[in-house]
Scaffold this active site. Structure first.
Site, PDB file in Angstrom:
ATOM      1  N   GLY A  46       0.849  -1.184   0.000  1.00 15.71           N
ATOM      2  CA  GLY A  46       0.000   0.000   0.000  1.00 15.71           C
ATOM      3  C   GLY A  46       0.886   1.236   0.000  1.00 15.71           C
ATOM      4  O   GLY A  46       2.001   1.199   0.523  1.00 15.71           O
ATOM      5  N   GLN A  51       2.976   9.993   1.254  1.00 21.35           N
ATOM      6  CA  GLN A  51       4.263   9.299   1.335  1.00 21.35           C
ATOM      7  C   GLN A  51       5.178   9.612   0.151  1.00 21.35           C
ATOM      8  O   GLN A  51       6.359   9.271   0.175  1.00 21.35           O
ATOM      9  CB  GLN A  51       4.052   7.780   1.422  1.00 21.35           C
ATOM     10  CG  GLN A  51       3.386   7.358   2.716  1.00 21.35           C
ATOM     11  CD  GLN A  51       3.234   5.845   2.781  1.00 21.35           C
ATOM     12  OE1 GLN A  51       2.301   5.300   2.218  1.00 21.35           O
ATOM     13  NE2 GLN A  51       4.159   5.175   3.436  1.00 21.35           N
ATOM     14  N   CYS A  99       5.552   0.119   7.729  1.00 21.13           N
ATOM     15  CA  CYS A  99       5.199   1.237   6.856  1.00 21.13           C
ATOM     16  C   CYS A  99       6.441   1.651   6.085  1.00 21.13           C
ATOM     17  O   CYS A  99       7.522   1.757   6.670  1.00 21.13           O
ATOM     18  CB  CYS A  99       4.682   2.395   7.709  1.00 21.13           C
ATOM     19  SG  CYS A  99       4.241   3.846   6.742  1.00 21.13           S
ATOM     20  N   LEU A 100       6.280   1.899   4.783  1.00 18.25           N
ATOM     21  CA  LEU A 100       7.438   2.273   3.959  1.00 18.25           C
ATOM     22  C   LEU A 100       8.075   3.577   4.441  1.00 18.25           C
ATOM     23  O   LEU A 100       9.255   3.807   4.209  1.00 18.25           O
ATOM     24  CB  LEU A 100       7.039   2.395   2.486  1.00 18.25           C
ATOM     25  CG  LEU A 100       6.600   1.089   1.802  1.00 18.25           C
ATOM     26  CD1 LEU A 100       6.173   1.364   0.364  1.00 18.25           C
ATOM     27  CD2 LEU A 100       7.690   0.033   1.848  1.00 18.25           C
ATOM     28  N   HIS A 141      -4.870   1.242   7.181  1.00 16.44           N
ATOM     29  CA  HIS A 141      -3.513   1.787   7.312  1.00 16.44           C
ATOM     30  C   HIS A 141      -3.297   2.929   6.308  1.00 16.44           C
ATOM     31  O   HIS A 141      -2.800   3.996   6.678  1.00 16.44           O
ATOM     32  CB  HIS A 141      -2.483   0.662   7.106  1.00 16.44           C
ATOM     33  CG  HIS A 141      -1.063   1.114   7.180  1.00 16.44           C
ATOM     34  ND1 HIS A 141      -0.197   0.711   8.181  1.00 16.44           N
ATOM     35  CD2 HIS A 141      -0.342   1.941   6.379  1.00 16.44           C
ATOM     36  CE1 HIS A 141       0.982   1.284   7.978  1.00 16.44           C
ATOM     37  NE2 HIS A 141       0.922   2.031   6.896  1.00 16.44           N
ATOM     38  N   GLU A 142      -3.696   2.704   5.048  1.00 22.92           N
ATOM     39  CA  GLU A 142      -3.486   3.736   4.021  1.00 22.92           C
ATOM     40  C   GLU A 142      -4.415   4.928   4.235  1.00 22.92           C
ATOM     41  O   GLU A 142      -4.022   6.079   4.029  1.00 22.92           O
ATOM     42  CB  GLU A 142      -3.680   3.153   2.618  1.00 22.92           C
ATOM     43  CG  GLU A 142      -2.703   2.029   2.263  1.00 22.92           C
ATOM     44  CD  GLU A 142      -1.257   2.355   2.569  1.00 22.92           C
ATOM     45  OE1 GLU A 142      -0.850   3.525   2.380  1.00 22.92           O
ATOM     46  OE2 GLU A 142      -0.528   1.461   3.023  1.00 22.92           O
ATOM     47  N   HIS A 145      -3.071   7.354   6.556  1.00 19.18           N
ATOM     48  CA  HIS A 145      -2.071   8.255   5.965  1.00 19.18           C
ATOM     49  C   HIS A 145      -2.706   9.535   5.422  1.00 19.18           C
ATOM     50  O   HIS A 145      -2.141  10.613   5.584  1.00 19.18           O
ATOM     51  CB  HIS A 145      -1.321   7.563   4.821  1.00 19.18           C
ATOM     52  CG  HIS A 145      -0.152   6.741   5.270  1.00 19.18           C
ATOM     53  ND1 HIS A 145       0.924   7.278   5.943  1.00 19.18           N
ATOM     54  CD2 HIS A 145       0.121   5.419   5.124  1.00 19.18           C
ATOM     55  CE1 HIS A 145       1.805   6.313   6.198  1.00 19.18           C
ATOM     56  NE2 HIS A 145       1.343   5.172   5.720  1.00 19.18           N
TER      57      HIS A 145
HETATM   58 NI    NI Z   1       2.236   3.275   5.818  1.00 17.57          NI
END
Ligand code: NI
Length: 188
Positions: A46, A51, A99-100, A141-142, A145
């Site tokens: 995701g 991000q 998370c990236l 989760h996304e 963000h």
């Molecule tokens: Ni994330």
């Protein structure tokens, strides 16, 4: 185009992202494509627009490579524009998340099992759908963000304190990561 992924500590990750207007000014299909490419290169499932430094309500998911018991993940590749979660129901269940934007940190997070969401797809078609289990978790989760929320916000104060050094090393770019990132404390 591959974007660098914005690291923990960048203010863009803390903004409530703005709605996208369908005025033809943004090349949205290209941006969505670029987000998928960026996500794949970092082995993510995701990725949300903040991000890559954009405070707009857009995120992409691709869980098609995941094998979840009792869940069909094969069609779970989607873009969500201007998403709004309408309800979250069902028992909370915990799972380790990462998370990236916060590499090397993985912690247990509790989330509701099921959600109902309204969103536009890449063709500006409106959908209202229910997701459950792993799919719901990835979306939650996304979605967080684009609300300026990170999964680490759910950790208890002690855990957060213990991770302080790690958060700092992510913000100042001393963390070891195998994809390109933009670190808030590093001046280019
Ligand atoms: Ni994330």
């Amino acid at each position: 185009m591959i974007y660098p992924i914005v690291a923990y500590g960048d203010p863009v990750l803390r903004k409530v992202a703005k709605e996208i207007k369908n005025d033809g000014n943004t090349d949205l299909p290209k941006l969505i494509n670029d987000m998928f490419e960026t996500m794949y290169l970092a082995n993510g499932i995701g990725l949300a627009a903040p991000q890559i430094g954009l405070d707009i309500r857009l995120f992409v998911v691709d869980g098609t490579q995941l094998e979840e018991e009792g869940e069909d993940m094969t069609t779970f590749k989607k873009a969500f524009i201007n998403a709004k979660i309408l309800s979250e129901t069902g028992e909370k269940w915990a799972m380790e998340e990462g998370c990236l934007s916060i590499p090397t940190v993985r912690e247990m997070v509790s989330r509701h099992k099921t959600l109902r969401i309204r969103y536009l797809d890449e063709n500006w078609q409106e959908h209202e759908e229910e997701f459950t289990g792993m799919q719901a978790r990835i979306i939650q989760h996304e979605y967080d963000h684009i609300q300026g929320v990170l999964f680490t916000d759910y950790l208890n104060p002690l855990k957060k304190r213990l991770l302080k050094g790690r958060f700092n090393s992510i913000s100042n770019g001393t963390v070891s990561v195998d994809y390109r990132m933009k670190f808030p404390m590093v001046k280019i």
